[in-house]
Scaffold this active site. Sequence first.
Site, PDB file in Angstrom:
ATOM      1  N   LYS A  14      54.794  44.340  40.264  1.00  0.00           N
ATOM      2  CA  LYS A  14      54.739  44.975  38.936  1.00  0.00           C
ATOM      3  C   LYS A  14      54.040  46.333  38.983  1.00  0.00           C
ATOM      4  O   LYS A  14      54.527  47.298  38.417  1.00  0.00           O
ATOM      5  CB  LYS A  14      53.989  44.089  37.932  1.00  0.00           C
ATOM      6  CG  LYS A  14      54.658  42.778  37.610  1.00  0.00           C
ATOM      7  CD  LYS A  14      53.938  42.061  36.474  1.00  0.00           C
ATOM      8  CE  LYS A  14      52.486  41.719  36.764  1.00  0.00           C
ATOM      9  NZ  LYS A  14      52.285  40.772  37.867  1.00  0.00           N
ATOM     10  N   ARG A  89      50.049  38.217  28.638  1.00  0.00           N
ATOM     11  CA  ARG A  89      50.068  37.097  29.585  1.00  0.00           C
ATOM     12  C   ARG A  89      49.868  35.757  28.903  1.00  0.00           C
ATOM     13  O   ARG A  89      49.943  34.717  29.571  1.00  0.00           O
ATOM     14  CB  ARG A  89      48.960  37.274  30.621  1.00  0.00           C
ATOM     15  CG  ARG A  89      49.351  38.092  31.841  1.00  0.00           C
ATOM     16  CD  ARG A  89      48.068  38.391  32.626  1.00  0.00           C
ATOM     17  NE  ARG A  89      48.245  38.406  34.042  1.00  0.00           N
ATOM     18  CZ  ARG A  89      48.001  39.487  34.804  1.00  0.00           C
ATOM     19  NH1 ARG A  89      47.598  40.611  34.274  1.00  0.00           N
ATOM     20  NH2 ARG A  89      48.143  39.420  36.105  1.00  0.00           N
ATOM     21  N   ARG A 129      48.032  42.625  50.722  1.00  0.00           N
ATOM     22  CA  ARG A 129      47.328  43.521  49.824  1.00  0.00           C
ATOM     23  C   ARG A 129      45.815  43.339  49.951  1.00  0.00           C
ATOM     24  O   ARG A 129      45.039  44.296  49.832  1.00  0.00           O
ATOM     25  CB  ARG A 129      47.763  43.253  48.377  1.00  0.00           C
ATOM     26  CG  ARG A 129      47.188  44.238  47.399  1.00  0.00           C
ATOM     27  CD  ARG A 129      47.818  44.094  46.037  1.00  0.00           C
ATOM     28  NE  ARG A 129      47.344  42.916  45.345  1.00  0.00           N
ATOM     29  CZ  ARG A 129      47.817  42.498  44.169  1.00  0.00           C
ATOM     30  NH1 ARG A 129      48.797  43.141  43.593  1.00  0.00           N
ATOM     31  NH2 ARG A 129      47.329  41.436  43.585  1.00  0.00           N
ATOM     32  N   ARG A 135      41.130  43.805  47.841  1.00  0.00           N
ATOM     33  CA  ARG A 135      40.876  43.235  46.515  1.00  0.00           C
ATOM     34  C   ARG A 135      40.219  41.878  46.603  1.00  0.00           C
ATOM     35  O   ARG A 135      40.702  40.983  47.288  1.00  0.00           O
ATOM     36  CB  ARG A 135      42.186  43.153  45.735  1.00  0.00           C
ATOM     37  CG  ARG A 135      42.554  44.486  45.153  1.00  0.00           C
ATOM     38  CD  ARG A 135      43.840  44.435  44.418  1.00  0.00           C
ATOM     39  NE  ARG A 135      43.885  43.355  43.428  1.00  0.00           N
ATOM     40  CZ  ARG A 135      44.809  43.314  42.481  1.00  0.00           C
ATOM     41  NH1 ARG A 135      45.727  44.247  42.405  1.00  0.00           N
ATOM     42  NH2 ARG A 135      44.812  42.318  41.629  1.00  0.00           N
ATOM     43  N   ARG A 146      45.473  32.031  40.763  1.00  0.00           N
ATOM     44  CA  ARG A 146      46.172  33.015  39.933  1.00  0.00           C
ATOM     45  C   ARG A 146      47.629  32.603  39.717  1.00  0.00           C
ATOM     46  O   ARG A 146      48.178  32.770  38.641  1.00  0.00           O
ATOM     47  CB  ARG A 146      46.107  34.399  40.584  1.00  0.00           C
ATOM     48  CG  ARG A 146      44.683  34.938  40.630  1.00  0.00           C
ATOM     49  CD  ARG A 146      44.607  36.237  41.395  1.00  0.00           C
ATOM     50  NE  ARG A 146      45.183  37.316  40.620  1.00  0.00           N
ATOM     51  CZ  ARG A 146      45.743  38.405  41.138  1.00  0.00           C
ATOM     52  NH1 ARG A 146      45.820  38.555  42.432  1.00  0.00           N
ATOM     53  NH2 ARG A 146      46.206  39.335  40.361  1.00  0.00           N
TER      54      ARG A 146
HETATM   55  P1  AMP Z   1      46.430  42.122  37.752  1.00  0.00           P
HETATM   56  O1  AMP Z   1      46.055  43.287  38.574  1.00  0.00           O
HETATM   57  O2  AMP Z   1      47.367  42.486  36.624  1.00  0.00           O
HETATM   58  O3  AMP Z   1      46.941  40.963  38.522  1.00  0.00           O
HETATM   59  O4  AMP Z   1      45.096  41.635  37.011  1.00  0.00           O
HETATM   60  C1  AMP Z   1      43.948  41.281  37.744  1.00  0.00           C
HETATM   61  C2  AMP Z   1      43.080  40.344  36.931  1.00  0.00           C
HETATM   62  O5  AMP Z   1      42.667  40.989  35.713  1.00  0.00           O
HETATM   63  C3  AMP Z   1      43.761  39.065  36.467  1.00  0.00           C
HETATM   64  O6  AMP Z   1      43.759  38.068  37.460  1.00  0.00           O
HETATM   65  C4  AMP Z   1      42.909  38.690  35.266  1.00  0.00           C
HETATM   66  O7  AMP Z   1      41.653  38.149  35.656  1.00  0.00           O
HETATM   67  C5  AMP Z   1      42.641  40.041  34.643  1.00  0.00           C
HETATM   68  N1  AMP Z   1      43.715  40.394  33.704  1.00  0.00           N
HETATM   69  C6  AMP Z   1      44.630  41.403  33.827  1.00  0.00           C
HETATM   70  N2  AMP Z   1      45.461  41.419  32.776  1.00  0.00           N
HETATM   71  C7  AMP Z   1      45.102  40.392  31.970  1.00  0.00           C
HETATM   72  C8  AMP Z   1      45.585  39.866  30.754  1.00  0.00           C
HETATM   73  N3  AMP Z   1      46.646  40.402  30.133  1.00  0.00           N
HETATM   74  N4  AMP Z   1      44.940  38.795  30.217  1.00  0.00           N
HETATM   75  C9  AMP Z   1      43.873  38.252  30.813  1.00  0.00           C
HETATM   76  N5  AMP Z   1      43.370  38.684  31.983  1.00  0.00           N
HETATM   77  C10 AMP Z   1      43.967  39.740  32.567  1.00  0.00           C
END
Ligand code: AMP
Length: 192
Positions: A14, A89, A129, A135, A146
Site C-alpha cells: 500500500k 481500518r 522490510r 521497523r 498485525r
Molecule cells: P501501517 O504502516 O499502515 O501498517 O501502520 C503501522 C501501525 O500504525 C499499525 O500497525 C497500527 O498500530 C497503527 N495504525 C496505522 N493506521 C491505523 C489505523 N487506521 N487505525 C489504527 N491504528 C493504525
Amino acid sequence: MTRLVLLGPPGAGKGTQAQRLSERLGVPAVSTGDIFRSNVAQGTELGREAQSYMEAGEYVPDSVTNRMVADRLTQDDCSGGFLLDGYPRTAAQVAELDRVLAADGHRLDAVLELVVADTEEVVSRLRKRAITEGRSDDTEDVIRRRLEVYAEQTAPLTDLYRERGLLVQVDGTGDVDEVTRRILTALDERTA
Ligand code: AMP
C-alpha cells in the site's frame, strides 16, 4: 477519481503504491502509519499515545486515529482529493470518514484493495522490510499479530465497500510497476 482509499493487509504494498499513485493522480497520499511513526520519532503526545499499540501490532484506538485523520483531511492540500493509505481500518473509522467527507459534501470515489492472497508472501515481504527499514513492528510475532488484527477488523470492510459499489480489487503480487499499471487501468475502467 480523487478521493481514494487503499486497502490491503500489511505487506501488500500500500505504501509503495500510494506514493506512486499520489504523483500520478496529483493528490496527497495520507498514510496514518507514517503520521504515527513520525510522531513517535518526534516524541509528540500523539506519538506517546500510539507507540505501545504499534509495537504490539495492535490498532491505535479509534478515538485517537479518527481525530488525527479528521485534522489531516481538513488541511488545504486535501481539498481537491487524497489517497488514504492505512485508513479506515475499523467500522468506526469508516463511519468517521463518511462523516468528515459528508461535512464538505464529498464522498469516496473508489476503494482499491491490493489483493495478496498468499499469507506467506506478505510475511516474507514484511521480514525483508524489517531488515531494510528497521521497523520495530516487523518482528515475527508482531507481524503475525498485525495480520490477525487485519483479518478480524479490516478484511470485513471490503464487503461493506463492495455493497456500496466502491470496491476495486487489484492483484498486488508481482512487479511493482506492473501493480501500479493494474491499478491505473482499473481506475480508468471505472471512470470510462
Ligand atoms: P501501517 O504502516 O499502515 O501498517 O501502520 C503501522 C501501525 O500504525 C499499525 O500497525 C497500527 O498500530 C497503527 N495504525 C496505522 N493506521 C491505523 C489505523 N487506521 N487505525 C489504527 N491504528 C493504525
